[in-house]
Motif scaffolding. Structure first.
Motif, short mmCIF file in Angstrom:
data_model
loop_
_atom_site.label_atom_id
_atom_site.label_comp_id
_atom_site.label_asym_id
_atom_site.label_seq_id
_atom_site.Cartn_x
_atom_site.Cartn_y
_atom_site.Cartn_z
N SER A 3 0.82 -1.21 0.00
CA SER A 3 0.00 0.00 0.00
C SER A 3 0.86 1.26 0.00
O SER A 3 0.35 2.35 0.15
N GLU A 4 2.18 1.09 -0.12
CA GLU A 4 3.08 2.24 -0.12
C GLU A 4 2.84 3.10 -1.36
O GLU A 4 2.69 2.58 -2.46
N MET A 5 2.85 4.39 -1.16
CA MET A 5 2.74 5.31 -2.29
C MET A 5 4.00 5.20 -3.16
O MET A 5 5.10 5.01 -2.65
N VAL A 6 3.82 5.33 -4.45
CA VAL A 6 4.94 5.36 -5.39
C VAL A 6 5.24 6.83 -5.66
O VAL A 6 4.34 7.58 -6.07
N MET A 7 6.48 7.26 -5.42
CA MET A 7 6.83 8.67 -5.61
C MET A 7 7.37 8.89 -7.02
O MET A 7 8.31 8.21 -7.44
N VAL A 8 6.78 9.81 -7.73
CA VAL A 8 7.23 10.18 -9.08
C VAL A 8 7.66 11.64 -9.02
O VAL A 8 6.82 12.54 -8.98
N ASP A 9 8.96 11.85 -8.91
CA ASP A 9 9.51 13.20 -8.78
C ASP A 9 8.83 13.98 -7.64
O ASP A 9 8.45 15.14 -7.79
N GLY A 10 8.67 13.29 -6.51
CA GLY A 10 8.08 13.94 -5.34
C GLY A 10 6.57 13.93 -5.30
O GLY A 10 5.96 14.38 -4.32
N VAL A 11 5.93 13.41 -6.35
CA VAL A 11 4.46 13.36 -6.40
C VAL A 11 4.02 11.93 -6.04
O VAL A 11 4.45 10.97 -6.68
N PRO A 12 3.16 11.78 -5.01
CA PRO A 12 2.74 10.43 -4.61
C PRO A 12 1.63 9.87 -5.50
O PRO A 12 0.67 10.57 -5.83
N PHE A 13 1.79 8.60 -5.88
CA PHE A 13 0.75 7.88 -6.63
C PHE A 13 0.41 6.61 -5.86
O PHE A 13 1.31 5.85 -5.48
N PRO A 14 -0.89 6.35 -5.62
CA PRO A 14 -1.26 5.09 -4.96
C PRO A 14 -0.92 3.91 -5.86
O PRO A 14 -0.96 4.03 -7.09
N PRO A 15 -0.56 2.76 -5.26
CA PRO A 15 -0.20 1.59 -6.07
C PRO A 15 -1.38 1.00 -6.83
O PRO A 15 -1.20 0.25 -7.77
N GLN A 16 -2.61 1.34 -6.40
CA GLN A 16 -3.78 0.93 -7.18
C GLN A 16 -4.90 1.93 -6.97
O GLN A 16 -4.90 2.69 -6.00
N VAL A 17 -5.82 1.97 -7.91
CA VAL A 17 -7.03 2.78 -7.77
C VAL A 17 -8.22 1.85 -7.96
O VAL A 17 -8.16 0.91 -8.75
N THR A 18 -9.27 2.10 -7.21
CA THR A 18 -10.48 1.30 -7.36
C THR A 18 -11.49 2.14 -8.12
O THR A 18 -11.84 3.24 -7.71
N THR A 19 -11.91 1.61 -9.25
CA THR A 19 -12.88 2.32 -10.08
C THR A 19 -14.24 1.64 -9.89
O THR A 19 -14.45 0.94 -8.92
N THR A 20 -15.14 1.87 -10.80
CA THR A 20 -16.50 1.36 -10.65
C THR A 20 -16.54 -0.17 -10.55
O THR A 20 -17.42 -0.71 -9.93
N THR A 21 -15.59 -0.85 -11.12
CA THR A 21 -15.66 -2.31 -11.14
C THR A 21 -14.49 -2.95 -10.39
O THR A 21 -14.65 -3.45 -9.29
N LYS A 22 -13.31 -2.87 -10.96
CA LYS A 22 -12.18 -3.61 -10.40
C LYS A 22 -11.06 -2.66 -9.99
O LYS A 22 -10.94 -1.57 -10.54
N PRO A 23 -10.21 -3.11 -9.05
CA PRO A 23 -9.02 -2.31 -8.77
C PRO A 23 -8.05 -2.38 -9.95
O PRO A 23 -7.89 -3.44 -10.57
N LEU A 24 -7.45 -1.26 -10.28
CA LEU A 24 -6.48 -1.21 -11.36
C LEU A 24 -5.11 -0.93 -10.75
O LEU A 24 -4.98 -0.10 -9.84
N ALA A 25 -4.09 -1.62 -11.25
CA ALA A 25 -2.74 -1.52 -10.68
C ALA A 25 -1.91 -0.48 -11.43
O ALA A 25 -2.03 -0.33 -12.65
N LEU A 26 -1.05 0.20 -10.68
CA LEU A 26 -0.11 1.16 -11.29
C LEU A 26 0.92 0.38 -12.10
O LEU A 26 1.73 -0.36 -11.55
#
Length: 210
Positions: A3-26
């Motif tokens: 569940s660790e955030m992925v840092m992209v040049d100091g900007v945090p991105f969650p390792p997955q997002v949950t949309t209307t149906t399924k979780p999507l992976a970064l």
């Protein structure tokens, strides 16, 4: 998955997002930037989220290295056309007017449509809707633009959030325009962010080898 955030040049991105149906992976991330007088000006950080079942559509490339994939436009064609949900999160690093972003997106999509002779009245109207959506926005640092692509039928929901304002959204249902927005971000050698395309190749090569 962690569940660790992925840092992209100091900007945090969650390792997955949950949309209307399924979780999507970064599955890939990077920057849009430009070099001016030897200075790297960074505009946006980008995260690309995909259904993990996308790998079923990429079996032909199993065993290929990321450097082979990044040179293979056919690989990105298969990725773009895979019938899975795709989600692109764009976080603003350097502020610009929405009208400037609008021009970049509009010209990229129009040029791609014209190149394959698909720029008709319906496409012009749909693209104008997207352009109008961004025209009056102000893309301050940490503002977030998301593009959520549904696979069947091919549509995109675009949202914009910025500090102190509610979320704004539009949905685009013209499949040709939606496809070209997707190509602008994921289209191999012609994509807006080479670092994102390279990162996607690395992650997908690793997953295909697993």
């Amino acid at each position: 998955m962690g569940s660790e955030m992925v840092m992209v040049d100091g900007v945090p991105f969650p390792p997955q997002v949950t949309t209307t149906t399924k979780p999507l992976a970064l599955m890939g991330y990077g920057l849009t930037d430009v070099e001016i007088h030897f200075l790297q000006i960074k505009y946006n950080a980008i995260g690309v989220y995909l259904e993990e079942s996308v790998l079923e559509n990429l079996g032909k490339w199993k065993g290929k290295t990321s450097s082979e994939l990044v040179e293979d436009d056919e690989f990105y064609e298969a990725l773009i056309s895979a019938p899975v949900a795709k989600h692109i999160r764009v976080v603003v690093i350097k502020e610009i007017k929405g009208s400037q972003y609008r021009v970049q997106l509009e010209s990229a999509v129009r040029d791609r449509l014209a190149a394959v002779d698909k720029y008709e009245e319906e496409e012009e109207e749909a693209l104008e809707k997207v352009a109008d959506f961004f025209q009056s926005k102000y893309l301050k640092p940490n503002s977030v633009i998301t593009f959520h692509f549904s696979a069947i039928p091919l549509t995109v929901e675009i949202s914009f959030t910025t500090e102190g304002k509610g979320e704004a959204k539009i949905k685009v249902e013209n499949a040709n325009v939606v496809e070209m927005i997707l190509r602008w971000y994921l289209g191999g050698s012609g994509a807006v962010s080479p670092s994102t395309v390279k990162s996607l190749a690395e992650k997908l090569a690793e997953n295909l080898a697993a």
